[in-house]
Structures are given as structure tokens and as C-alpha cells.
Design an enzyme around this catalytic site. Sequence first.
Site, short mmCIF file in Angstrom:
data_model
loop_
_atom_site.label_atom_id
_atom_site.label_comp_id
_atom_site.label_asym_id
_atom_site.label_seq_id
_atom_site.Cartn_x
_atom_site.Cartn_y
_atom_site.Cartn_z
CB CYS A 73 41.11 74.03 70.36
SG CYS A 73 41.59 74.42 68.70
CG HIS B 47 42.31 77.21 72.82
ND1 HIS B 47 43.49 76.63 72.24
CD2 HIS B 47 41.69 77.40 71.78
CE1 HIS B 47 43.50 76.35 70.96
NE2 HIS B 47 42.13 76.91 70.42
CG ASN C 160 44.33 77.77 67.82
OD1 ASN C 160 45.04 77.01 68.46
ND2 ASN C 160 43.69 77.97 67.30
O1 UT7 Z 1 40.73 77.30 68.05
C1 UT7 Z 1 39.87 76.65 67.30
C2 UT7 Z 1 38.58 77.61 67.33
N1 UT7 Z 1 38.89 78.74 66.49
C3 UT7 Z 1 38.64 79.88 66.71
O2 UT7 Z 1 38.19 80.24 68.08
C4 UT7 Z 1 38.65 81.10 65.94
C5 UT7 Z 1 37.43 81.99 66.07
N2 UT7 Z 1 37.36 83.03 65.13
C6 UT7 Z 1 38.25 84.13 64.95
O3 UT7 Z 1 39.37 84.19 65.73
C7 UT7 Z 1 38.04 85.11 64.13
O4 UT7 Z 1 36.83 84.85 63.41
C8 UT7 Z 1 39.18 85.43 63.09
C9 UT7 Z 1 40.47 85.76 63.56
C10 UT7 Z 1 39.35 83.95 62.07
C11 UT7 Z 1 38.49 86.35 61.75
O5 UT7 Z 1 38.35 87.50 62.49
P1 UT7 Z 1 36.95 88.32 62.38
O6 UT7 Z 1 37.17 89.63 63.20
O7 UT7 Z 1 36.09 87.50 62.91
O8 UT7 Z 1 36.94 88.56 60.80
P2 UT7 Z 1 35.75 88.23 59.63
O9 UT7 Z 1 36.13 86.72 59.60
O10 UT7 Z 1 34.46 88.73 60.40
O11 UT7 Z 1 36.00 88.90 58.52
C12 UT7 Z 1 35.75 90.48 58.71
C13 UT7 Z 1 36.63 91.21 57.33
C14 UT7 Z 1 36.13 90.38 55.97
O12 UT7 Z 1 36.28 91.42 55.13
P3 UT7 Z 1 35.01 92.03 54.72
O13 UT7 Z 1 33.93 90.88 54.09
O14 UT7 Z 1 34.40 92.70 55.73
O15 UT7 Z 1 35.25 92.79 53.56
C15 UT7 Z 1 37.27 89.35 55.97
O16 UT7 Z 1 37.49 89.11 54.42
O17 UT7 Z 1 38.09 90.95 57.69
C16 UT7 Z 1 38.60 90.11 56.40
N3 UT7 Z 1 39.76 89.41 56.74
C17 UT7 Z 1 40.86 89.72 56.69
N4 UT7 Z 1 41.53 91.01 56.35
C18 UT7 Z 1 42.71 91.10 56.50
C19 UT7 Z 1 39.75 87.93 57.24
N5 UT7 Z 1 40.90 87.55 57.22
C20 UT7 Z 1 41.64 88.53 57.07
C21 UT7 Z 1 43.00 88.96 57.17
N6 UT7 Z 1 43.50 90.09 56.83
N7 UT7 Z 1 43.90 87.78 57.44
#
Ligand code: UT7
Length: 332
Positions: free
Chosen positions: A116, A256, A286
Site C-alpha cells: 500500500c 491511503h 482499498n
Molecule cells: O491497506 C493495507 C493495510 N491494511 C489495513 O490497514 C487494514 C487494517 N485492519 C482493519 O482495517 C480492520 O482490522 C478490519 C476492517 C480488517 C477488521 O476490523 P476490526 O474492527 O479490527 O475487527 P476484528 O478483526 O477485530 O474482528 C472483530 C469481530 C470478530 O468477531 P468476534 O471474534 O469478536 O466474534 C470478527 O470475526 O468482527 C468479526 N468480523 C466481521 N463481522 C462481520 C470480521 N470481519 C467481519 C465482517 N462482518 N466482514
Amino acid sequence: MSTRKAVITGVGGYVPEDILSNHDIEKMVDTSDEWIVTRTGIKERRILRGKDQGTSVMGTGAAKELLEKTGVDPAEIELLICATTTPDMIFPATANLIASEIGAVNSFGYDLQAACSGFLYALSTGAQFIESGTYKKVLIIGADKMSSIINYEDRTTCIIFGDGAGAVLLEPTEEPYGVIDSVLRSDGSGAPFLHLKAGGSRRPATIETVMAREHFVHQEGATVFKYAVKHMADVSAEIMERNQLASEDVAWLVPHQANKRIIDATSKRMGLDQDRVMYTIHKYGNTTSATIPLNLWDYESQLRKGDNLVLAAFGGGFTWGATYVKWGYDGK
Ligand code: UT7
């Protein structure tokens, strides 16, 4: 000492026509429009469809639009750098394919892979060739077909990424505009948190790697998020500090577009209101190397000569950086 700077003199962009909305994704994985919008700010993204359509198609589209707008003859381009993580093929370079498609017959070109942060690395590299007096016309492209490496059964990654390309032209100027300064960083110990397991020389493609879905993006989202928030804000603050830029001196943050919450944390640290931050994440998601030039493309008409821009990115590698650009022309 020469005061020659590399100034951006034109911008082009290309996004595929096909839209993949959050509602479309709701039908593919267990997620909701509400979750995606709240957690990322994304509403829809573009997807490049069709047989044998690679990243070069989009890079070519962005470059052609730029050349038409600026009236520059492609034969005048001397160097073309394509930042991409999803090249058409491992070789030859996508930059070469684009150069051939646009008629840049006198240029040489290469790809630059920094996930990125690729566009920032490429912009800084291209600017050096101008500042040194080596070249007068350098085309910098950021292009990625992320849909080619996304598992559309993985809700943690498929909601984020999209396809697109953006391009800028760099030319020399003796006036005080252009690419002024960059802080660029990388840390390979971040690789386990965001990478593609197979398809490289370490784990070449086999039936087993395909069956194990190792040709798709692997991301540990929460960890990447934590590093992204810290590093993108840190380098943005650092570039402001070392160029004596106060919040009110910055016309635009050009970030970004990985997650709206990361962008908001960076702008808060810089002391910028949202109306001085470029957002395209809601409609393109993204697009990896393409997000920053697509921002410039989208906001070009609002840019004014002399505007101070801080471009900032964080991505796989880990890679991150911030670049201070003084804009060189009034957008129409
Ligand atoms: O560009 C390259 C660099 N990349 C980035 O900068 C991305 C950085 N990361 C992020 O933007 C975020 O971490 C994500 C958008 C990928 C995920 O969001 P988050 O708030 O960090 O969620 P998480 O991974 O901590 O997951 C929280 C919960 C989990 O459920 P439990 O374990 O709490 O029951 C996940 O399974 O949200 C769940 N989850 C979803 N739920 C509904 C993860 N993805 C989804 C989804 N829909 N699409």
C-alpha cells in the site's frame, strides 16, 4: 546548488465499471452493510472483470487519460514506474506492458512493490531522477487488481479491497513547488501479519498451495490496524514537524484508504478537520497502490497552486511513509 524540484503536472485515473456493493457481499459471506460501513467506511468497490484483464489494463487507462488531459506526447516519457502488488505476470514488468500500450516508445520502466506504500516509494524514486537532471518526464502509476488475490469466502479481507489505477506526471521546475520531502520506512518483521503465502519463490504454486488457498491475501486485521494507526500518524506528524508545517498550513491530507478509522486517527494527530482530508474509500475501497493517486484524481478540481499536501500510507511489509508535496497548478 540546484533548486530543481519534481512537480506533479497532471493526474489520471481509471476505475473499472463493475461495482461490488456491501449488499452484494452480504450475499457472499456472513456480514452486513452496517458492519462494513461502521468498521471501515466502505460502501462499494470496483472490480475488473473479463478474461485476461490484468492490472496493466487499468494502468494503461489511467496513463492514457493523463496524456490526453495534459496533451503530452507519449514518446516524450523517459521513465515509467508502476507501483503494484498484483502485476499482470511475475515477469515481464507491468510497467513495460503499459509503456507499450500507451506508445511510450522512448521510455524504460519497472515495477516497484511496496504494497500500500508503493505509490509513495515510486513517487519519491521518480522525483530523484528529475531532481538530478537525468529526466524531464517521468510517469508514476499506482495500479492494483486486488480482486485477483482475494478470497471471496473470507469476510475479514473481501470487504476491504477493490481494483483501480491512478497516474501522475512528474516534470522539473525551478519554482518552489513539487515533491519537497519524504519520510519512508519499512520493517520486514511485519510480514507474518499481511502477506500472500504462496506463488513466490519460497512456495511456488502447486496443487496443494491452491487447495490450501495460499494464493489469497492473509491479513491479521486487528494487528495490522494497530500498527497502521501508530505508524501513519507518526510519519505524518514527523513530516510536518521537519518542514515546519502547522495544522493550518496543510491544505490536504491525502491518505491511503485502508480503513476510515485509520485515516481519522491520522488527521486527528495532524490537527486537521475532515474537510481537509481526501476520502474515496466509500466508493473504491482499498485499491492498495492506487488509493493515493485516485484521491488526487478525484479531488484534482479542488486543488490550488501552492496547496500543501501531506500524502501518507501504511501497508504490507510492513511499509509506510509520508510525503510533503506543494501542488503546482490550479485544478479546473
Ligand atoms: O491497506 C493495507 C493495510 N491494511 C489495513 O490497514 C487494514 C487494517 N485492519 C482493519 O482495517 C480492520 O482490522 C478490519 C476492517 C480488517 C477488521 O476490523 P476490526 O474492527 O479490527 O475487527 P476484528 O478483526 O477485530 O474482528 C472483530 C469481530 C470478530 O468477531 P468476534 O471474534 O469478536 O466474534 C470478527 O470475526 O468482527 C468479526 N468480523 C466481521 N463481522 C462481520 C470480521 N470481519 C467481519 C465482517 N462482518 N466482514
